[in-house]
Design a protein around this motif. Structure first.
Motif, PDB file in Angstrom:
ATOM      1  N   MET A  60       0.838  -1.195   0.000  1.00 33.51           N
ATOM      2  CA  MET A  60       0.000   0.000   0.000  1.00 33.51           C
ATOM      3  C   MET A  60       0.875   1.247   0.000  1.00 33.51           C
ATOM      4  O   MET A  60       1.911   1.294   0.668  1.00 33.51           O
ATOM      5  N   GLU A  61       0.467   2.256  -0.761  1.00 34.34           N
ATOM      6  CA  GLU A  61       1.158   3.529  -0.805  1.00 34.34           C
ATOM      7  C   GLU A  61       0.148   4.659  -0.700  1.00 34.34           C
ATOM      8  O   GLU A  61      -0.975   4.543  -1.203  1.00 34.34           O
ATOM      9  N   LEU A  62       0.577   5.736  -0.047  1.00 35.02           N
ATOM     10  CA  LEU A  62      -0.269   6.917   0.039  1.00 35.02           C
ATOM     11  C   LEU A  62       0.054   7.844  -1.123  1.00 35.02           C
ATOM     12  O   LEU A  62       1.207   7.961  -1.538  1.00 35.02           O
ATOM     13  N   GLU A  63      -0.938   8.484  -1.668  1.00 30.47           N
ATOM     14  CA  GLU A  63      -0.737   9.427  -2.755  1.00 30.47           C
ATOM     15  C   GLU A  63      -1.741  10.559  -2.612  1.00 30.47           C
ATOM     16  O   GLU A  63      -2.768  10.413  -1.924  1.00 30.47           O
ATOM     17  N   PRO A  64      -1.455  11.715  -3.207  1.00 35.34           N
ATOM     18  CA  PRO A  64      -2.383  12.846  -3.090  1.00 35.34           C
ATOM     19  C   PRO A  64      -3.746  12.505  -3.690  1.00 35.34           C
ATOM     20  O   PRO A  64      -3.850  11.661  -4.586  1.00 35.34           O
ATOM     21  N   LEU A  65      -4.762  13.160  -3.177  1.00 40.89           N
ATOM     22  CA  LEU A  65      -6.096  12.990  -3.742  1.00 40.89           C
ATOM     23  C   LEU A  65      -6.111  13.448  -5.197  1.00 40.89           C
ATOM     24  O   LEU A  65      -5.408  14.382  -5.574  1.00 40.89           O
ATOM     25  N   ASP A  66      -6.927  12.780  -6.009  1.00 43.50           N
ATOM     26  CA  ASP A  66      -7.044  13.187  -7.405  1.00 43.50           C
ATOM     27  C   ASP A  66      -7.441  14.652  -7.517  1.00 43.50           C
ATOM     28  O   ASP A  66      -6.970  15.369  -8.405  1.00 43.50           O
ATOM     29  N   GLU A  67      -8.280  15.097  -6.605  1.00 44.19           N
ATOM     30  CA  GLU A  67      -8.745  16.479  -6.667  1.00 44.19           C
ATOM     31  C   GLU A  67      -7.592  17.445  -6.451  1.00 44.19           C
ATOM     32  O   GLU A  67      -7.536  18.520  -7.077  1.00 44.19           O
ATOM     33  N   ASP A  68      -6.642  17.082  -5.578  1.00 48.38           N
ATOM     34  CA  ASP A  68      -5.477  17.936  -5.358  1.00 48.38           C
ATOM     35  C   ASP A  68      -4.620  18.005  -6.619  1.00 48.38           C
ATOM     36  O   ASP A  68      -4.079  19.056  -6.966  1.00 48.38           O
ATOM     37  N   VAL A  69      -4.477  16.869  -7.304  1.00 43.15           N
ATOM     38  CA  VAL A  69      -3.693  16.854  -8.548  1.00 43.15           C
ATOM     39  C   VAL A  69      -4.405  17.672  -9.625  1.00 43.15           C
ATOM     40  O   VAL A  69      -3.766  18.403 -10.383  1.00 43.15           O
ATOM     41  N   ARG A  70      -5.730  17.553  -9.691  1.00 41.21           N
ATOM     42  CA  ARG A  70      -6.482  18.363 -10.666  1.00 41.21           C
ATOM     43  C   ARG A  70      -6.265  19.853 -10.405  1.00 41.21           C
ATOM     44  O   ARG A  70      -6.155  20.656 -11.338  1.00 41.21           O
ATOM     45  N   ARG A  71      -6.200  20.222  -9.135  1.00 38.93           N
ATOM     46  CA  ARG A  71      -5.970  21.626  -8.788  1.00 38.93           C
ATOM     47  C   ARG A  71      -4.576  22.065  -9.251  1.00 38.93           C
ATOM     48  O   ARG A  71      -4.393  23.182  -9.759  1.00 38.93           O
ATOM     49  N   GLN A  72      -3.585  21.179  -9.092  1.00 41.64           N
ATOM     50  CA  GLN A  72      -2.237  21.498  -9.561  1.00 41.64           C
ATOM     51  C   GLN A  72      -2.229  21.713 -11.072  1.00 41.64           C
ATOM     52  O   GLN A  72      -1.543  22.595 -11.580  1.00 41.64           O
ATOM     53  N   ILE A  73      -3.007  20.893 -11.780  1.00 40.49           N
ATOM     54  CA  ILE A  73      -3.081  21.020 -13.239  1.00 40.49           C
ATOM     55  C   ILE A  73      -3.653  22.384 -13.622  1.00 40.49           C
ATOM     56  O   ILE A  73      -3.143  23.071 -14.517  1.00 40.49           O
TER      57      ILE A  73
END
Length: 240
Positions: A60-73
């Motif tokens: 298992m790995e932790l990763e940023p929420l998709d919504e946070d990545v969309r905000r970065q985009i």
């Protein structure tokens, strides 16, 4: 994560029946059937036990929420100098810019506006007689150097046919490393129809760069792969 599908897939890969898996775990076939149907949800410890019997383990790995990545985009500011730097790197390999080529990989993604580290540009050139003549000529006159590890101590190809033969025999996927005056870049000998699929990116005073389409870009970088996936989803949504 679909745990039911995960257990079923692992069992099938191990070529065990539900009854055989249950016997190894000290459980009934009905119990395994309920897990695979999603009727029962295993605890994390139980899941690890089941998968261990099947020769698998959970990572298992932790990763940023998709919504946070969309905000970065959305907030990403395109590097206005990137196209010029990529063009400069290509131009340092003598006469390379005059071939049928396109920029690939993360450099292509960054040129298309993705918030990823571009790194060194990867270049695909159409695998044609013209390209083979170009490479043979540059090698014959010592104008460029190649760096496939398997070629160390061997004679450089001197004719177009030798170029084709060596690339086919020694270069997985057609990749070689080519060094010019200042830069060393990965170069791929690709089918002409691949290179023909491209997106044009404005390069200011220079000729527009031909860039690999977003949906074709692949990467082993997990974070960059997520950015590309979300960009593709947004493009799909926009198309309806």
């Amino acid at each position: 994560m679909d745990l039911a599908a995960l257990i079923k897939e692992a069992r099938q890969e191990a070529r065990l029946t539900q009854e055989e898996l249950g016997r190894r775990l000290g459980r009934s076939r009905a119990s395994i059937s309920q897990l695979e149907a999603g009727v029962r949800t295993p605890s994390f410890g139980s899941l690890r036990e089941i998968l261990a019997v099947l020769g698998k383990q959970v990572r298992m790995e932790l990763e940023p929420l998709d919504e946070d990545v969309r905000r970065q985009i959305v907030e990403h500011k395109h590097d206005p100098d990137l196209a010029g730097r990529v063009y400069f790197a290509v131009e340092q390999i003598e006469d390379l810019a005059g071939l049928d080529l396109r920029i690939e990989g993360l450099a292509a993604a960054a040129l298309l506006g993705a918030p990823v580290d571009a790194g060194d540009p990867q270049v695909a050139v159409a695998n044609t007689e013209r390209t083979a003549h170009w490479l043979a000529d540059k090698l014959r006159h010592g104008r460029i150097r190649l760096r496939p590890a398997s070629w160390v101590g061997t004679a450089w190809p001197r004719t177009p046919q030798e170029v084709h033969d060596l690339i086919e025999a020694e270069c997985p996927g057609g990749w070689i490393m080519v060094r010019g005056f200042f830069h060393e870049i990965p170069l791929r000998f690709a089918p002409a129809e691949d290179v023909a699929r491209h997106v044009l990116v404005d390069n200011g005073e220079h000729e527009a760069l031909r860039v690999q389409p977003l949906h074709e870009i692949d990467t082993t970088d997990r974070n960059a792969a997520r950015v590309l996936r979300l960009l593709r989803e947004q493009a799909q949504d926009a198309r309806g």
